[in-house]
Design an enzyme around this catalytic site. Structure first.
Site, PDB file in Angstrom:
ATOM      1  N   GLY A  28       0.794  -1.215   0.000  1.00 28.47           N
ATOM      2  CA  GLY A  28       0.000   0.000   0.000  1.00 28.47           C
ATOM      3  C   GLY A  28       0.828   1.267   0.000  1.00 28.47           C
ATOM      4  O   GLY A  28       0.342   2.323  -0.381  1.00 28.47           O
ATOM      5  N   THR A  31       6.761  -0.230  -3.338  1.00 20.93           N
ATOM      6  CA  THR A  31       7.035  -1.436  -4.121  1.00 20.93           C
ATOM      7  C   THR A  31       8.464  -1.861  -3.824  1.00 20.93           C
ATOM      8  O   THR A  31       9.367  -1.029  -3.761  1.00 20.93           O
ATOM      9  CB  THR A  31       6.861  -1.175  -5.624  1.00 20.93           C
ATOM     10  OG1 THR A  31       5.530  -0.706  -5.856  1.00 20.93           O
ATOM     11  CG2 THR A  31       7.101  -2.431  -6.433  1.00 20.93           C
ATOM     12  N   VAL A  32       8.665  -3.163  -3.629  1.00 22.88           N
ATOM     13  CA  VAL A  32       9.984  -3.694  -3.288  1.00 22.88           C
ATOM     14  C   VAL A  32      10.546  -4.429  -4.498  1.00 22.88           C
ATOM     15  O   VAL A  32       9.849  -5.238  -5.127  1.00 22.88           O
ATOM     16  CB  VAL A  32       9.912  -4.654  -2.074  1.00 22.88           C
ATOM     17  CG1 VAL A  32      11.303  -5.143  -1.703  1.00 22.88           C
ATOM     18  CG2 VAL A  32       9.275  -3.947  -0.888  1.00 22.88           C
ATOM     19  N   ASP A 141       4.113  -0.089  13.447  1.00 31.09           N
ATOM     20  CA  ASP A 141       3.365  -0.913  12.496  1.00 31.09           C
ATOM     21  C   ASP A 141       3.770  -2.374  12.645  1.00 31.09           C
ATOM     22  O   ASP A 141       4.094  -3.039  11.664  1.00 31.09           O
ATOM     23  CB  ASP A 141       3.620  -0.413  11.066  1.00 31.09           C
ATOM     24  CG  ASP A 141       2.565  -0.909  10.095  1.00 31.09           C
ATOM     25  OD1 ASP A 141       1.488  -1.334  10.554  1.00 31.09           O
ATOM     26  OD2 ASP A 141       2.805  -0.875   8.876  1.00 31.09           O
TER      27      ASP A 141
END
Length: 665
Positions: A28, A31-32, A141
């Site tokens: 979300g 991007t990896v 998180d």
């Protein structure tokens, strides 16, 4: 691994350093990608922030600050951050690549975990969070998606600080809450505030999920789940799994208390409780671990007050990899093994007096004297035969030639090693010796001197005429870094090509120094608004543009450009069409305002002056001449040249003093 071929970053050299090979995942916020650091020749993971976040300056500033903080956090259970940067619109992190899968994947494949196994996953996670809390970092998180289980068994926590960077933006947080609301503490939901105890709450929720296979709260909307976090008490695992050990219930209840004051103060405090809980669980409560659980340096853990011996735990089930022990890591868990009381062995009976036999005291005395004499003779011989040792002199900071002469005079066999670059030490000055100064060696031993080669300098490569990507790659291959790409208008160099570098090509600079690329923006559209038709046509054609005129009825000065497309300042190429709208050229009846009898704009004496013709003259000289004649002057840039391309009103016209004359250059 996501290998979607349409991704525009795949195959690119990001920031002149990272060759993007494939896309691993898309989330979300980022991007990896899997990439190769061409400078250090190592595989890395590149996390590129989504464009909507990268366009927010407040996010970028906070993101860079958080990345620096995380990079300083060195712990075996934290994914290491190597680098941070930006390439155009791409804001990225370079991180340690951990081949394996996430804890979410494990839960999806296996469902709930036995109690001991769940704790053996949580212990390294808590160790990582504890190290962060000790450094003043809050994760914000914590969830299974951010826990990686490496193929070699290591447990790694990822994405420290990213949530905090998101909180600083003006971005919509709906997607973020949907993704993380199941683990948010009550205080995060109500006020957005988070501290170490918020991470503890999330860890407690994650432990509940590992033990039960589900999250504690479900709802149709994220707001419904958030409401339950604030108003409900997290159920005990035993409520879903009757017979679940009471110590696990207590650990989950303590970590997920709605009041932060009732939770462990930080992850290290919860870690200590988790280790003690693991000690208390029976072996039947989960697979058994064959050795100590390693999770990096943590505070000493209290042992139970018992006389039980400590023994290693048996081996784990192969379906769940456990953290591999890093070098010299302390043992965190040792189970208690009960030892039954045994009767103390009876004291041995005193030996009965025996009749003395053997040599007489005189014989023993003579034997002892002989031994002393042998030792004395040996020591004396060693003292006289021992070689005197030589001490390596301190030759650092001396000229290498002088240092070599000093060493030879002291009996060393001198060898000059290869020179080594140094930013601090001048050329030909000794940097170090092998063996080091102060070492005792035998006379005549070899002594190697390593001198400075001076600062290492790299020539800026010639990238003139190349496109930006090729220039970045060549600069990176030379050991330098592209800092800024600056655009500059050019009538001769095609758009997108490098015109020059700063420092200039061939200059010697430090290895790793930054180099700016000055890139052609091609032609920049001239500003011909207000020019008369012939002057505008001449100005555009002089730089290779093709003018096209459309007339319309207008009250303005006849044959004057009143609109142009493309607009002034736009980048374009030679041969491009420029469409201009002219005021109607008319039949010659148009008059300058001061020639209109109804609007007499001459000075008080009715005097007019001839306007000098300054076209093609130097701009400064033209301005001075017009001012000297009594006219006001306004200068507009069309092609940014030093000579006047057009003027309005034209030279030779009569006009009152003080009339404004517009020049284009």
């Amino acid at each position: 691994m996501d290998t979607t071929p349409t991704d525009p970053l795949v195959g690119r050299l990001l920031d002149g350093r990272y060759r993007v090979d494939s896309r691993i995942a898309r989330g979300g916020m980022a991007t990896v990608y899997l990439a190769l650091d061409v400078r250090l020749d190592r595989t890395v993971a590149i996390k590129v922030m989504h464009r909507t976040l990268a366009e927010d300056p407040s996010f970028v500033r906070r993101f860079i600050g958080e990345a620096k903080s995380v990079a300083s956090l060195s712990h075996p259970n934290v994914v290491q951050v190597f680098d941070q940067g930006a390439d155009g619109d791409n804001v990225y992190l370079s991180m340690e690549y951990v081949p394996g899968r996430t804890l979410r994947d494990v839960l999806r494949d296996r469902g709930r975990l036995p109690g001991r196994e769940a704790l053996e996953v949580m212990i390294p996670v808590l160790a990582a969070l504890g190290a962060a809390h000790q450094s003043g970092l809050i994760h914000r998180d914590v969830k299974p998606e951010n826990v990686l289980l490496a193929d070699d068994g290591r447990v790694k926590v990822v994405d420290f600080g990213l949530a905090r960077a998101i909180e600083a933006t003006n971005q919509t947080r709906t997607g973020l809450m949907i993704g993380t609301i199941a683990y948010m503490s009550p205080e995060q939901v109500t006020s957005g505030a988070a501290d170490a105890r918020s991470d503890v709450y999330a860890a407690g929720i994650m432990l509940f999920e590992l033990l039960t296979g589900r999250q504690p709260y479900e709802g149709e909307t994220s707001m419904a789940i958030a409401y339950r976090h604030v108003h409900d008490t997290v159920p005990l695992p035993s409520a879903l799994l009757p017979g679940s050990p009471q110590p696990l219930d207590a650990l989950v209840a303590q970590a997920t208390a709605r009041d932060p004051e009732s939770r462990p103060a930080d992850a290290t405090a919860m870690l200590i409780a988790a280790v003690e809980t693991h000690r208390m669980l029976s072996r039947e409560s989960g697979p058994i671990h064959s050795g100590p659980i390693h999770s990096g340096p943590v505070p000493s853990l209290p042992l139970p007050a018992t006389g039980a011996h400590q023994a290693p735990l048996p081996a784990p089930a192969p379906s769940m990899p456990l953290p591999a022990p890093p070098p010299a890591s302390p043992t965190l868990v040792q189970p208690r093994v009960e030892v039954l009381d045994e009767p103390a062995p009876a004291a041995p009976a005193a030996p009965a007096p025996a009749t003395r036999r053997g040599p007489s005291p005189k014989v023993w005395f003579l034997a002892a004297l002989a031994v002393v004499m042998v030792i004395g003779i040996g020591v004396t011989g060693w003292l006289f035969s021992r070689t005197t040792m030589a001490t390596v002199p301190n030759l650092v900071t001396q000229n290498v030639t002088i240092a070599a002469d000093v060493a030879r005079k002291r009996g060393f066999a001198v060898e000059i090693g290869p020179a080594e670059h140094s930013e601090e030490v001048a050329k030909d000055i000794v940097l170090r010796t092998v063996p080091a100064a102060g070492t005792e060696v035998e006379p005549g031993s070899k002594l190697v001197l390593f001198a400075s080669a001076g600062p290492k300098r790299v020539a800026v490569p010639n990238v003139v005429g190349q496109d930006v990507n090729a220039a970045r790659e060549k600069v990176s291959a030379a050991g330098l870094t592209v800092d800024e790409v600056k655009k500059q208008a050019s009538e001769t160099v095609p758009r997108g090509q490098v015109m020059r570098t700063s420092p200039a090509v061939g200059n010697k600079v430090k290895e790793g120094a930054k180099v700016d690329l000055i890139v052609s923006a091609g032609l920049v559209m001239p500003d011909v608004m207000g020019m008369q038709r012939d002057a505008a046509k001449s100005a555009l054609e002089s730089v290779g543009l093709v003018p096209e005129f459309v007339e319309q009825t207008d009250a303005a000065q006849p044959c004057t450009v009143i609109a142009q497309d493309p607009q002034a300042g736009a980048e374009t190429d030679k041969g491009a069409m420029v469409r201009m709208t002219l005021s109607a050229c008319g039949n010659g009846e148009w008059h300058w305002p001061w020639e209109n009898n109804d609007q007499n704009v001459t000075d008080g004496d009715g005097m007019t002056v001839v306007i000098p013709n300054v076209v093609f003259k130097d701009v400064k000289a033209a301005r001075d001449e017009l001012r000297a004649a009594g006219f006001k002057v306004r200068v507009n840039k069309a092609l940014d040249r030093n000579r006047v391309l057009a003027q309005r009103p034209p030279g030779g016209q009569q006009a009152p003093p003080g009339t404004e004359v517009v020049l284009w250059h």
